[in-house]
Design an enzyme around this catalytic site. Structure first.
Site, PDB file in Angstrom:
ATOM      1  N   SER A 126      78.231  -4.437  48.375  1.00 43.46           N
ATOM      2  CA  SER A 126      79.293  -5.357  47.979  1.00 43.46           C
ATOM      3  C   SER A 126      80.093  -5.817  49.190  1.00 43.46           C
ATOM      4  O   SER A 126      79.532  -6.398  50.118  1.00 43.46           O
ATOM      5  CB  SER A 126      80.174  -4.690  46.918  1.00 43.46           C
ATOM      6  OG  SER A 126      81.049  -5.614  46.322  1.00 43.46           O
TER       7      SER A 126
ATOM      8  N   ASP B 100      73.866  -6.348  46.606  1.00 41.42           N
ATOM      9  CA  ASP B 100      74.727  -7.241  45.842  1.00 41.42           C
ATOM     10  C   ASP B 100      75.990  -7.575  46.643  1.00 41.42           C
ATOM     11  O   ASP B 100      77.111  -7.186  46.306  1.00 41.42           O
ATOM     12  CB  ASP B 100      75.096  -6.690  44.478  1.00 41.42           C
ATOM     13  CG  ASP B 100      75.371  -7.835  43.493  1.00 41.42           C
ATOM     14  OD1 ASP B 100      74.595  -8.806  43.491  1.00 41.42           O
ATOM     15  OD2 ASP B 100      76.359  -7.787  42.763  1.00 41.42           O
TER      16      ASP B 100
ATOM     17  N   ARG C 195      81.270 -13.883  57.068  1.00 37.23           N
ATOM     18  CA  ARG C 195      80.451 -13.254  56.028  1.00 37.23           C
ATOM     19  C   ARG C 195      79.091 -12.897  56.601  1.00 37.23           C
ATOM     20  O   ARG C 195      78.727 -13.312  57.714  1.00 37.23           O
ATOM     21  CB  ARG C 195      80.273 -14.187  54.829  1.00 37.23           C
ATOM     22  CG  ARG C 195      79.523 -15.474  55.146  1.00 37.23           C
ATOM     23  CD  ARG C 195      79.047 -16.170  53.887  1.00 37.23           C
ATOM     24  NE  ARG C 195      78.427 -17.464  54.146  1.00 37.23           N
ATOM     25  CZ  ARG C 195      77.168 -17.632  54.535  1.00 37.23           C
ATOM     26  NH1 ARG C 195      76.388 -16.573  54.736  1.00 37.23           N
ATOM     27  NH2 ARG C 195      76.686 -18.846  54.737  1.00 37.23           N
TER      28      ARG C 195
ATOM     29  N   ASP D 161      75.306 -13.050  57.383  1.00 39.47           N
ATOM     30  CA  ASP D 161      74.350 -14.154  57.531  1.00 39.47           C
ATOM     31  C   ASP D 161      73.201 -13.679  58.424  1.00 39.47           C
ATOM     32  O   ASP D 161      73.284 -12.598  59.026  1.00 39.47           O
ATOM     33  CB  ASP D 161      75.037 -15.395  58.106  1.00 39.47           C
ATOM     34  CG  ASP D 161      75.247 -15.301  59.601  1.00 39.47           C
ATOM     35  OD1 ASP D 161      74.436 -15.856  60.349  1.00 39.47           O
ATOM     36  OD2 ASP D 161      76.221 -14.640  60.034  1.00 39.47           O
TER      37      ASP D 161
ATOM     38  N   ASP E 144      73.363 -11.887  62.034  1.00 39.49           N
ATOM     39  CA  ASP E 144      74.107 -10.650  62.252  1.00 39.49           C
ATOM     40  C   ASP E 144      73.234  -9.480  62.685  1.00 39.49           C
ATOM     41  O   ASP E 144      73.762  -8.438  63.106  1.00 39.49           O
ATOM     42  CB  ASP E 144      74.879 -10.272  60.989  1.00 39.49           C
ATOM     43  CG  ASP E 144      76.012 -11.242  60.692  1.00 39.49           C
ATOM     44  OD1 ASP E 144      76.552 -11.826  61.648  1.00 39.49           O
ATOM     45  OD2 ASP E 144      76.354 -11.415  59.506  1.00 39.49           O
TER      46      ASP E 144
ATOM     47  N   HIS F 262      76.268  -5.370  38.849  1.00 35.58           N
ATOM     48  CA  HIS F 262      76.649  -5.223  40.255  1.00 35.58           C
ATOM     49  C   HIS F 262      76.042  -3.959  40.864  1.00 35.58           C
ATOM     50  O   HIS F 262      75.547  -3.972  41.997  1.00 35.58           O
ATOM     51  CB  HIS F 262      78.175  -5.179  40.348  1.00 35.58           C
ATOM     52  CG  HIS F 262      78.723  -5.395  41.718  1.00 35.58           C
ATOM     53  ND1 HIS F 262      78.262  -6.380  42.577  1.00 35.58           N
ATOM     54  CD2 HIS F 262      79.722  -4.760  42.404  1.00 35.58           C
ATOM     55  CE1 HIS F 262      78.946  -6.341  43.701  1.00 35.58           C
ATOM     56  NE2 HIS F 262      79.836  -5.356  43.625  1.00 35.58           N
TER      57      HIS F 262
END
Length: 461
Positions: free
Chosen positions: A173, A197, A211, A213, A216, A268
């Site tokens: 998460s 997730d 975020r 991507d 990374d 989730h």
């Protein structure tokens, strides 16, 4: 997601994702006992207001049942007792997501143990929390501080001989974005990041700097199971596995009478349990590249030619089994799963051709293996004669014993006979050596189900 839904979703996140939280400080336990994830009281949360606290728990095959609190100083030659961390082995780094209570979720230890059973590695569990914040958006505003602290430890481990390529971050998460920012700080030289997730709220429209991507890490993969609520709906890795379309998972309650926990968190959390199941290696979880889930279900994506015929798999194989170079970016992969471990299923492509109809109609096709049947209803229209749909069946194509077809059209008017020119079954991703099962020229009358038995043997090779 519309802006009107965002405040409601953030409120639900704040109330419900208690099971994804792991808090921690260095002072909670002495070093002479097994370390554990901390469970702050409300007053302890308040004392940490505005601070990001991070601790590390180390598990190896030598201490699978008794976690060791790990610090940079643990690698000192004078450290007593000596650490179980082995610099020569790869390191798996587990980073949890947002949480607001002190519960200690069992899945953290389960994931660590499963990783250790699969490979002889170091497993570092990152136990982090932001102050006394009970608001998801406040934690998001400060998650990079956790990444900065983690990066300091990684730098120190490098000084002791660890290679960036030997680190595999597994982020759950919001933890996936923490892992992504660690990767950004190391200019994408970390070996691998797996996002389970990956968190969606406040991140879908974020810049890639903020975020997870593909830049990374040397390889980034993501497993999507709740992209319509807590998870992110866009591709964030080199490959992105969208299980059952990435939204509603089989077996998760969809009733207003179900508990808030089961309704909100089942989808989730499914990514975590599917990943653990894949690590056990009891059956392959294979993704098929496709533009959309709708195209996948309609049988428009049958092969993995984009990967030289070898489909990517969920698990620990290098680059998910991808051998092509350069690696793809943001490649969507789709697969069906069952509702329980090991989650694997066989994806059967059903292709039906009928003669033109005067009225709309419906047929129900049932595949039977060892008295277990899988049903698929197929609406038929006047303007279409060829239909394709992907079914989930617990057995392989070669194990299907029989197929049944019923005319289940509208009961309020007389449905005429349906002439089926052909009905064929094949397994996807398709294997060139495997011929489809086909039956031709069938008349399906209402109230008179048709069935056909198959006599076949699976190829042991």
């Amino acid at each position: 997601m519309s802006r009107t839904h965002t405040p409601v979703l953030l409120c639900v996140l704040t109330v419900c994702i208690t099971s994804l939280v792991l808090a921690g400080t260095d002072e909670a336990q002495s070093d002479d006992e097994c370390a554990d994830l901390n469970n702050y009281t409300f007053l302890e949360y308040r004392q940490q207001r505005g601070k990001v606290q991070v601790q590390y728990l180390l598990l190896t095959r030598r201490n699978m049942d008794c976690a060791e609190r790990f610090r940079h100083e643990s690698l000192s030659e004078t450290q007593q007792p000596p650490t179980n961390f082995n610099i020569s082995r790869p390191t798996k780094v587990i980073i949890h997501g947002f949480r607001i209570t002190g519960s200690r979720p069992t899945w953290v230890r389960l994931l660590a143990r499963t990783l250790l059973e699969a490979q002889d590695v170091n497993v570092l569990v990152v136990d982090w929390i932001y102050g006394a914040s009970f608001a998801y958006n406040q934690v998001v505003e400060n998650y990079k501080e956790a990444a900065l602290q983690i990066s300091v430890l990684i730098n120190q481990l490098q000084e002791h001989g660890c290679k960036l390529q030997s680190f595999h971050f597994i982020g759950i998460s919001l933890g996936a974005h923490v892992a992504g920012f660690v990767g950004t700080l190391f200019e994408g030289k970390i070996g691998r990041i797996t996002g389970l997730d990956v968190a969606g709220p406040l991140f879908k429209g974020a810049d890639t700097y903020d975020r997870l991507d593909p830049s990374d890490a040397l390889f980034v993969e993501a497993i999507h199971t709740d992209s319509d609520y807590f998870g992110i709906s866009i591709s964030v890795g080199h490959v992105d596995f969208f299980l059952n379309g990435g939204k509603d998972q089989t077996g998760c309650a969809r009733s207003r009478f179900s508990s808030v926990f089961s309704y909100v968190l089942c989808d989730h959390m499914r990514a975590i349990y599917v990943y653990m199941s894949a690590l056990n290696g009891s059956c392959p979880l294979v993704g098929v590249p496709c533009f959309s889930y709708e195209d996948f279900l309609q049988g428009r994506c049958l092969t993995c030619d984009a990967f030289n015929g070898k489909c990517p798999t969920i698990g620990l194989s290098e680059n998910s089994g991808i051998s092509i170079s350069p690696l793809p970016k943001e490649q969507k992969l789709f697969l069906l799963t069952t509702s329980s471990s090991p989650f694997c299923t066989h994806q059967i492509l059903l292709q039906v051709e009928v003669s033109p109809l005067d009225k709309s109609a419906e047929v129900e096709v049932t595949l039977v293996t060892e008295n277990q049947g899988t049903e698929q209803k197929l609406p038929l229209r006047k303007d279409t004669t060829v239909y394709s749909v992907v079914m989930s069946h617990p057995f392989a194509l070669c194990e299907i014993n029989s197929m049944k077809i019923k005319n289940t059209g509208n009961r309020f008017y007389r449905q005429g006979d349906i002439h089926v020119k052909s009905v064929c079954l094949s397994e996807i991703p398709s294997q060139s050596r495997e011929e489809p099962l086909c039956v031709n020229n069938i008349d399906i009358r209402r109230g008179a189900p048709w069935s056909h038995d198959f006599v076949q043997v699976c190829d042991s090779s």
